[in-house]
Design an enzyme around this catalytic site. Structure first.
Site, PDB file in Angstrom:
ATOM      1  N   LYS A 113       0.853  -1.201   0.000  1.00 35.96           N
ATOM      2  CA  LYS A 113       0.000   0.000   0.000  1.00 35.96           C
ATOM      3  C   LYS A 113       0.882   1.241   0.000  1.00 35.96           C
ATOM      4  CE  LYS A 113      -4.111   1.706   2.384  1.00 35.96           C
ATOM      5  NZ  LYS A 113      -5.100   1.404   3.418  1.00 35.96           N
ATOM      6  N   ARG A 176       0.602  -5.300   3.359  1.00 42.29           N
ATOM      7  CA  ARG A 176      -0.497  -5.933   4.092  1.00 42.29           C
ATOM      8  C   ARG A 176      -0.851  -7.254   3.423  1.00 42.29           C
ATOM      9  NH1 ARG A 176      -5.851  -2.272   2.706  1.00 42.29           N
ATOM     10  NH2 ARG A 176      -5.739  -2.558   0.461  1.00 42.29           N
ATOM     11  N   ASP A 252     -16.757  -0.530  -0.772  1.00 38.84           N
ATOM     12  CA  ASP A 252     -15.432  -0.917  -1.294  1.00 38.84           C
ATOM     13  C   ASP A 252     -14.460  -1.222  -0.158  1.00 38.84           C
ATOM     14  OD1 ASP A 252     -15.951   2.020  -1.195  1.00 38.84           O
ATOM     15  OD2 ASP A 252     -13.777   2.124  -1.356  1.00 38.84           O
TER      16      ASP A 252
END
Ligand code: AMP
Ligand code: MG
Length: 489
Positions: A113, A176, A252
């Site tokens: 990320k 992650r 989302d």
């Protein structure tokens, strides 16, 4: 134990047709360095802890060196944001490096990320700031420690890059991991585009890889939806029981596996306040603490809508009901445990509601109160002075304590045994905002990352008294500055 080179990739999502993703390389930082590595997440990949000190570890986990077998992609999805449908979102700053199969055959998707621009970045810069990566890194592990399903985090890597938010901040990347990052919005995008063949393909993918047992059902897609509804209900109940708010419950950000995901402006409540809003940009309080159960219901309906071509009307209607039932039953079970009750008696709901109302009026610290309640003594009112002190109106507390005592007597509860049980479900330590903030300040101002590791260790065992860490169990001091977190975090 694996070396970095030994990680075994099987990139199943990248084998779906190209409309599902964009193949894109991460954009590394100059001079990357490791901020923190989480040994328990590494263990899920059977990654040898000796690898953490390799000189090229940071290069691998900031995208400068490609892991052998990795096939980086950004995933497409859409979603309902604050109640409004947004036709295209997608991974605007997270790049999936690939899917690792560990020695037990379990899949772990690795997502970086903050790894740079993708086709889905819209107006964003594709980056994440060190502050938000520290928050996500610590909270994911805190939730895991609390037994709440969540994405996990392997490491944070920073580099010499400044990212502009309200102010310039150091940039960082977070690695992650989850068995799957598929979201409700991954289905919605194909429903609203009327691309039903892709919708079915995605449903088959999720069933085959993550819910294989539902294949036996008469309609596997209906069964999938129902299981997702129930898992989501359980997850939301767990949030409510620990007093945690997500902050941006758009569809989302809802995991198809019922995992807590996409940590942003989340918050653990300190003083009990059902109207608690942790997201500074949520002006209407749509995602306030008390609304989360209803929002979960709303989101399950949105998922059911997205799957409507695959599932008949009755089964679609059942999904939100199953969600609600699972959420309410789990919440009742968890709160019973927090009160130290084993049996279910008439009047238990009122006992709990009266307590919460009392806590609301006195703005009682949610975590500390329940932890302290474990020491309640049935035979000595004077021994319960510490509990009494949580409340402004002592008489109301005394009345409640009398009823609680009666209730404990009714199931022949033993003080010592009950305390052990309650200490296993009422955490001593949660990721209070000011704790995260202290780690962030040290990291950003002084490049001192020791507090991150300290919190990681502490929050991995939130139910265990840890010597010398008493201060970490305390609410924020009254004079501590207000910490503002919003979607842009
Ligand atoms: P979030 O509110 O973090 O769940 O993000 C909503 C959408 O905005 C997702 O599609 C993200 O990928 C995208 N997004 C958020 N921040 C950025 C950023 N800095 N750069 C590019 N895309 C972003
Ligand atoms: Mg998101």
């Amino acid at each position: 134990m694996n070396k970095i080179e030994d990680l075994s990739f099987d990139n199943t999502y990248a084998k779906l047709p190209e409309v599902f993703w964009e193949r894109v390389k991460p954009t590394p930082f100059p001079n990357p360095y490791v901020v923190s590595v989480n040994p328990s997440a590494a263990d899920l990949l059977n990654l040898d802890p000796g690898e953490f000190s390799r000189s090229d570890f940071a290069e691998y986990f900031c995208g400068a060196k490609l892991l052998s077998g990795s096939d980086p992609i950004a995933m497409l999805y859409s979603g309902h944001q604050f109640g409004h449908y947004v036709p295209q979102l997608g991974d605007g700053r997270a790049i999936m490096l690939g899917e690792v199969k560990n020695d037990q055959g379990e899949p772990w998707e690795l997502q970086l990320k903050g790894a740079g621009l993708t086709r889905f970045s819209r107006d964003g810069d594709g980056r994440a700031v060190l502050r938000s990566t520290i928050r996500e890194y610590l909270c994911g592990e805190a939730m895991h420690g609390l037994g709440i399903p969540t994405t996990r985090s392997l490491c944070i890597v920073a580099g010499e890059e400044i990212v502009l938010r309200e102010l310039p901040e150091p940039g960082a990347m977070l690695l992650r991991m989850a068995p799957s990052h598929v979201r409700f919005g991954s289905f919605e995008v194909f429903h609203y585009r009327r691309q039903h063949e892709y919708l079915k393909l995605l449903a088959d993918y999720v069933v085959d890889h993550h819910y294989p047992h539902v294949r036996e059902a008469e309609n596997p897609y209906a069964r999938l939806l129902h299981e997702v509804a129930m898992r989501t209900g359980h997850m939301v109940a767990q949030w409510q029981a620990v007093g945690w708010a997500h902050g941006v419950l758009n569809t989302d950000n809802m995991s198809i596996l019922g995992l807590t995901m996409d940590y942003g402006p989340f918050g653990f409540m300190e003083r009990y306040d059902p109207t608690f809003i942790c997201n500074h940009s949520d002006h209407q309080g749509r995602y306030s603490f008390q609304h989360q159960p209803d929002i979960g219901y709303w989101n399950i309906r949105a998922l059911a809508q997205a799957l409507s071509v695959l599932i008949d009307e009755d089964a679609l209607k059942l999904a939100p009901q199953l969600y609600e039932q699972a959420m309410l039953e789990k919440y009742a079970e968890l709160m019973r445990g927090k009160l130290g009750l084993v049996e279910t008696h008439a009047g238990d709901d009122k006992l709990l509601t009266d307590l919460l109302n009392m806590m609301d009026s006195s703005r009682t610290d949610y975590t500390t109160f329940f932890r302290t309640l474990g020491a309640f003594q049935q035979e000595s009112a004077s021994a319960n002075g510490a509990l009494r002190d949580f409340f402004l109106n002592r008489d109301v507390f005394d009345d409640w304590a009398g009823r609680y005592r009666e209730r404990l007597l009714a199931e022949k509860s033993q003080d010592a045994e009950r305390k052990v049980r309650m200490d296993r479900v009422n955490p001593k330590y949660v990721l209070r905002n000011h704790l995260a903030e202290r780690a962030i300040q040290l990291a950003t101002r002084e490049k001192d990352y020791s507090e991150i590791d300290r919190l990681l260790e502490l929050l991995s065992h939130p139910f265990t008294e840890q010597p010398g860490m008493e201060g970490y169990a305390c609410p924020a001091p009254d004079d501590s500055p207000q910490i503002i977190v919003s979607c842009s975090s």
